[in-house]
Every structure is written in structure tokens, then in C-alpha cells.
Design an enzyme around this catalytic site. Sequence first.
Site, PDB file in Angstrom:
ATOM      1  CE1 TYR A 146       1.417  -0.165   1.679  1.00  0.00           C
ATOM      2  CE2 TYR A 146       0.952  -0.177   4.022  1.00  0.00           C
ATOM      3  CZ  TYR A 146       1.670   0.303   2.957  1.00  0.00           C
ATOM      4  OH  TYR A 146       2.633   1.239   3.167  1.00  0.00           O
ATOM      5  CE  LYS A 196       7.041   2.105 -13.664  1.00  0.00           C
ATOM      6  NZ  LYS A 196       8.116   3.114 -13.897  1.00  0.00           N
ATOM      7  CG  ASP A 228       8.962   6.497 -12.907  1.00  0.00           C
ATOM      8  OD1 ASP A 228       7.862   6.876 -13.353  1.00  0.00           O
ATOM      9  OD2 ASP A 228       9.753   5.799 -13.567  1.00  0.00           O
ATOM     10  CG  ASP A 252       3.895   4.069   2.733  1.00  0.00           C
ATOM     11  OD1 ASP A 252       3.676   4.804   3.718  1.00  0.00           O
ATOM     12  OD2 ASP A 252       4.841   3.255   2.688  1.00  0.00           O
ATOM     13  CG  ASP A 256       7.085   8.929   4.296  1.00  0.00           C
ATOM     14  OD1 ASP A 256       5.910   9.018   4.715  1.00  0.00           O
ATOM     15  OD2 ASP A 256       8.000   8.375   4.926  1.00  0.00           O
TER      16      ASP A 256
HETATM   17  C1  IPM Z   1       1.846   5.387   6.989  1.00  0.00           C
HETATM   18  C2  IPM Z   1       2.795   4.439   7.645  1.00  0.00           C
HETATM   19  C3  IPM Z   1       2.188   3.038   7.644  1.00  0.00           C
HETATM   20  C4  IPM Z   1       1.928   2.637   6.209  1.00  0.00           C
HETATM   21  C5  IPM Z   1       3.041   1.975   8.363  1.00  0.00           C
HETATM   22  C6  IPM Z   1       3.316   2.375   9.793  1.00  0.00           C
HETATM   23  C7  IPM Z   1       2.436   0.614   8.281  1.00  0.00           C
HETATM   24  O1  IPM Z   1       4.027   4.452   7.012  1.00  0.00           O
HETATM   25  O2  IPM Z   1       0.729   5.563   7.510  1.00  0.00           O
HETATM   26  O3  IPM Z   1       2.197   5.948   5.950  1.00  0.00           O
HETATM   27  O4  IPM Z   1       2.829   2.125   5.531  1.00  0.00           O
HETATM   28  O5  IPM Z   1       0.804   2.841   5.736  1.00  0.00           O
HETATM   29 MN    MN Z   2       4.172   5.818   5.380  1.00  0.00          MN
END
Ligand code: IPM
Ligand code: MN
Length: 364
Positions: A146, A196, A228, A252, A256
Amino acid sequence: MKTYSIAVLEGDGIGPEITREAVKVFRAIEPIAGVSFDLRFAPFGGQAWFDHGTAFPEDTKRICDEADAILKGPIGLGTEASRQIPVDEQPERAGLLPMRKRYNTYANFRPVYLPPELCHFSPLRKERIPDGIDIMMIRELVGGLYFGEKERGVNGAGERYVKETLEYTDAQIRRIAHVGFQEARRRRKLLHSVHKSNVLLSSVLWNEVVEEVATEYPDVRLEHIIVDAAATALVLRPQAFDVMVMENMFGDILSDLGGGILGSLGLMPSACVGTEKSYYEPSHGSAPDIAGKGIANPYSMIGSVALLLEKSFGLDDAGRRIWDAARAVFGAGYVTADLAVPGQQAKMVDTAGFGDLVVAALKS
Ligand code: IPM
Ligand code: MN
């Protein structure tokens, strides 16, 4: 009475409507916690670009600098509106990442939590999660891909190319490893370090440093797991995890996935803890497709308030009251349309109705 100042950045899409419910919770918790909150609203995100020419206006920076903590809604606009903003000025690159950098919020706590009575939200079969899901994902938030150097150009062969760098220092890994071990120590004393190292040299250093730090926490069991394989295990055996610590990009993606096994990213609040100041935000996006319809659940924002009280001000009791209140509302069968599970009985309420029920539960 102690007064805390909070910068409130509503953000884009469903941000303003779920922030409104978080504000109600702030107001309801004041008399309970015996403190007051000075809420200072400021523009931030895609709409801020249209209104003020930048996703992170100077006035907003000042308000955030002066605040004791920051509550931030989701940001980002729909595809059409986003296209009007130059790539470098888009709210993720020009708002969110600068916010993380400015306050050096290196430790991102993302609770993946679903008590047994709320298991019907999860797409996983109940038999697989008899005790619910209770994982704390800790994501390093200011390093890695990032924030590494980036280059885009055309090479000698006339081909477009891109180069992004993944960089971590010993100190950056060490401090997030400590956060992981300390969190595990407060919980079930199991830490999974995600890596990894079969491919990435950054993970080889990561594992080395994590092992060094582990010697200071003999009471915590450390497991190394390849990223993974971790993705598969999270779906098949979420109960095998307690605390997980990982670098930025892995965090990240796996967080999710965490939202996925809960049933919705709408159930994912988060804390971004910095060296001096912390900010709090839902882990999800701004959901422009459902914005303004009153169907977005405010739990991620309300949970972020609970995390803020706990982590910025040590108001643990007040935080616990908020968690309990929000879960009691779900437990009583109330849902917003975004969380409704097809084929399941539920009492449908809108965004504001859900917030009101949380406030009522807090007061009872
Ligand atoms: C998160 C989001 C952000 C990230 C985006 C919006 C840049 O997906 O906070 O997980 O990738 O960190
Ligand atoms: Mn995210």
C-alpha cells in the site's frame, strides 16, 4: 465532567445515514459513562472532492489533529462519479491512505465476531460453528504494498509496465507482532501469524521477527499459517482461530473473507490504532447502490464507536454496553433489509429504526 472531542467524518454513500445512528449512540452513552463528547463534523472522501476540491481538506486535517479520536464513515463513490476524479485524487489514495499515514495507525483491529445466537447470519452451516465465530484479525496498516514506491511507464520494448514495492522493516514487523501477542494474551492465548514465506522474502523476515518476539510471550501459542491455507481454514474451521496477525495486503483480503463468513461486511467494525491517535471505521465500502434508502445496517459504525470508547479512552464498560445493546437488537430478531437472510423470519426495520432500538436497549 470529562469532555472528549471526536472528529466525525461521515464519508460517502451510506456513510451519513449510518453515522447518524452512531451519533445517537454517542449521545445515549454520555450519561451512562459520565463523560461528554464534543462531536466535530468534517468533510472527507469523494463528496469532499466535489465540494472542496480535495478528499482530505485542510480544515478536516486540523479538526482531526485537534480531536482526541476520529470516527470515520466509509468513503468512495459509484463508478460514474469516481471516473470524474483524477486517479491520484481519488478518496482512497488521497484521503484514506494519507489519514493512515498522518496518524501512523499501524494496528488495525478487525473483530470477526458472531455469537451462537446470531449464527443464522453466517452462510456456514450451524454444525460447523456451534459456538459462533470469535476471531480478532490484526492487520498491519501502514506498510507493505500500500505504501511502497510505485512506478508506471513504458519499457524498452514499448510495453506498458508497472512496478510496486513491498517493504517492511524489522521494527514495523516487531511492533505489530507485539500487538498480536498482547491481544492473544487477553483472549484465548493462541496467535496465528499469516505469511507466504514459500514465495515472498518479506514473509521470511516476518516469520523471523515474529519468532523473536514470541520468546517474550511463552504463555501464548504461536502458529504459522500460509495465507492461502488460512483462507481455506477460515471457511472450514473458523473455530481454530483466536487472534491472527498479518501484513497489510493479506489483512485487507482475509478480513473481507471474515465478513463473508459472518454473512456481511456490514457486521465488521474496526479500529485503526496509531502511536498517538486512533481512528475508527467500518471495514466495508460506502455501498453507493443502497445509499439513501434507509436499508443499511449501522452495526459496523456503532461497533466502531464501542471500539473507540475502549481503545482511545479506556471506557471498557461503556463499550461493552454498546456491544451488548447492538447484539440484543439482533438477538430479538430485528434486521435491516441489507442483512436479511432469504427464507428467514425477521422483524424488518430501517437504518434509523435499528439505531433507535440500540439506544433503547442501552437505556434499559
Ligand atoms: C479497507 C478498504 C481500504 C483498504 C480501501 C478503501 C483503500 O478496503 O479498509 O479494507 O484497502 O485498506
Ligand atoms: Mn478492504
